[in-house]
Design an enzyme around this catalytic site. Structure first.
Site, mmCIF file in Angstrom:
data_model
loop_
_atom_site.group_PDB
_atom_site.id
_atom_site.type_symbol
_atom_site.label_atom_id
_atom_site.label_comp_id
_atom_site.label_asym_id
_atom_site.label_seq_id
_atom_site.Cartn_x
_atom_site.Cartn_y
_atom_site.Cartn_z
ATOM 1 N NE ARG A 29 -2.843 15.079 4.571
ATOM 2 C CZ ARG A 29 -2.795 13.805 4.685
ATOM 3 N NH1 ARG A 29 -2.805 13.052 3.632
ATOM 4 N NH2 ARG A 29 -2.813 13.348 5.728
ATOM 5 C CG ASP A 30 -6.631 11.656 3.951
ATOM 6 O OD1 ASP A 30 -5.828 11.252 2.972
ATOM 7 O OD2 ASP A 30 -6.726 10.896 5.032
ATOM 8 C CG HIS B 194 -5.665 8.953 9.476
ATOM 9 N ND1 HIS B 194 -5.391 10.273 9.216
ATOM 10 C CD2 HIS B 194 -6.039 8.390 8.275
ATOM 11 C CE1 HIS B 194 -5.640 10.565 8.062
ATOM 12 N NE2 HIS B 194 -6.191 9.359 7.379
ATOM 13 C CG HIS C 189 -9.659 6.655 4.926
ATOM 14 N ND1 HIS C 189 -9.528 7.209 3.960
ATOM 15 C CD2 HIS C 189 -8.416 6.920 5.923
ATOM 16 C CE1 HIS C 189 -8.815 8.136 3.977
ATOM 17 N NE2 HIS C 189 -8.116 7.965 5.023
ATOM 18 C CB CYS D 137 -11.374 4.448 -1.270
ATOM 19 S SG CYS D 137 -10.339 3.254 -0.950
ATOM 20 C CG ASN E 296 -10.278 10.969 5.799
ATOM 21 O OD1 ASN E 296 -10.084 11.380 4.674
ATOM 22 N ND2 ASN E 296 -9.187 11.077 6.496
#
Lengths: 303, 303
Positions: A12-13, A203, A205, A236, A245
């Site tokens: 997802r991310d 969470h 990055h 990003c 991530n």
């Protein structure tokens, strides 16, 4: 540090920032491979409007064809419409999201933070009516691309509202990858005076290389749930070409080296990352993965 | 964490693992640019036998043409012959090295650890006679490619001998980049019961992505000297293709973000790394650098 919960958010991310489109079939294959590597918590897609994130416009298809494996499947839902779509699929639980800075929230959701809370409450209530758990994401906790510094009091205020609403866990996002471990420690210490560590997740990055150090600080502070993406998938939107991530491989290596059993087989995980890397046609940023690939190449050449 | 000493080792530890040969002229240019970026402690070369490390076979030339800048220049010297060569150049101080595991030490120096100590003592004594300071490097502190785990007692024993010999500082090397922050914390705590933190430095390789987290743990434990290489230059002879030393950029970013003034201009440092990257014809692994390059590209495209 007996147990650490690793939430795999690469599909997802991670993928939402990747320009190369992957098919729903390939995503299913990746889900199977990640589960076989030992991943237990898997965020598979996002039910935002298909126009917003073309990479995830196959959310209904992906989430309706989940392999029957011992994995908790989660999907992001931005609002009631998103949840209604998600409820028709095989996803086990959901997540809502908002930012801790008004400008970022407006750019993403077109609402102020205060206006967003009732929208999320409606989603949370509906999920609960359907007997489903729901997580909360708070973005820009350690910095906003528009506003800069984000007050920790705003984050605490938001988290308290989300917990009252009934989300079972809040993932604190360093959305633009600016956080350094010293400030993570300091901000967590402040947050933990009003929030229980067991309800928080980190969470991070790895945009500036600080992801793993920040994760380490979370663990030291008692926050034992961490979101990562396999291979360090992602990027990003504010700096195309930067790392994504925090890589699952890097976290798993750190934990296993420290005697924490993650249940994840690093070799199988790396093979899965190398597999998606081929399809994305670009090297993934995980340093553990690069080291694994280098050693594998050396072994093959030596044969 | 008032002050942190950053020792730039890219031109020595970094370059010695890079196959593309750089000219002495280019190295001089890099030294000037690093100094202009604010680097204060610079290891410029190694006086090992020219056959051992072709990349550093120009040691005499490089160290005899150092720009007159406010920088402490250091060179590695393996033995008396090496020091005698180095003494004829403009280098300010020296460093000796050995491993904390016998097998690695034999492969590198062809001697056991016990046999190495008198050789190093001779070098340290001669440096002192010439009024020069000398540093000690201990390799394989967190793991040996041949022996695996290295007992912290062996490291402590070695460090005590080196300090008695008169080295002013000992750099603890994670030569193969296996260390995780939990063990660094634990091992440092043990070492600090017999060694003063002010005499220790952390030297991490980012082979598996743990470099910055390990550096953070050093700082928390009171070890405020850290070795890094610009751009994350370097590699691992045991895994060609893996990441090199902890990147100076990543450390400087973490420190500056935490309010520690390093005196290093991150933009100029990144420009220097991008400059050497062109000459090495390969992307350097620093994540901060990638993020800087991505932002620079975006700005240029937006103009």
């Amino acid at each position: 540090m007996a147990e650490v919960k690793i939430v795999e958010v690469g599909l997802r991310d991670g993928l939402q920032n990747e320009p190369a489109m992957l098919s729903a079939e390939l995503k299913r294959e990746l889900i199977s491979r990640l589960a076989e590597a030992g991943v237990k918590h898997l965020e598979v897609t996002s039910f935002v409007h298909p126009k917003w994130i073309p990479q995830l416009s196959d959310a209904d298809l992906v989430a309706s064809n989940l392999p029957d494996l011992p994995v908790t499947y989660r999907a992001l839902v931005p609002n009631r419409q998103g949840l209604e779509r998600a409820l028709k699929t095989g996803v086990d639980e959901y997540a809502v999201f908002m930012s801790a800075s008004d400008t970022h929230n407006r750019k993403n959701i077109n609402k102020s933070m205060k206006e967003t809370l009732p929208v999320l409450k409606e989603v949370v209530d509906l999920a609960h009516q359907e007997g489903k758990r729901i997580r909360g994401y708070v973005s820009t906790v350690f910095g906003c691309p528009y506003e800069g510094e984000v007050p920790v009091k705003t984050v605490a205020w938001l988290c308290e509202h989300l917990l009252q609403m009934g989300v079972y866990e809040i993932s604190l996002g360093d959305t633009i990858g600016v956080a350094a471990p010293q400030e993570v420690k300091q901000k967590l210490n402040e947050l933990l005076t009003v929030l229980p560590a067991s309800r928080l997740a980190g969470h991070f990055h790895d945009t500036r290389g600080t992801g793993l150090a920040n994760a380490y600080v979370c663990l030291e502070a008692g926050v034992h749930t961490l979101d990562t993406s396999f291979g360090g998938l992602g990027g990003c939107p504010y700096a195309p070409g930067a790392a994504g991530n925090l890589a699952t491989e890097d976290l798993v290596y750190m934990l296993e080296r420290s005697g924490v059993k993650t249940g994840i087989d690093l070799n199988r995980l790396c093979e899965t990352s190398l597999y998606v890397q081929k399809h994305l046609n670009k090297p993934l940023p995980s340093k553990f993965l690069k080291s694994y690939a280098a050693e594998r190449k050396k072994q093959k050449e030596g044969q």
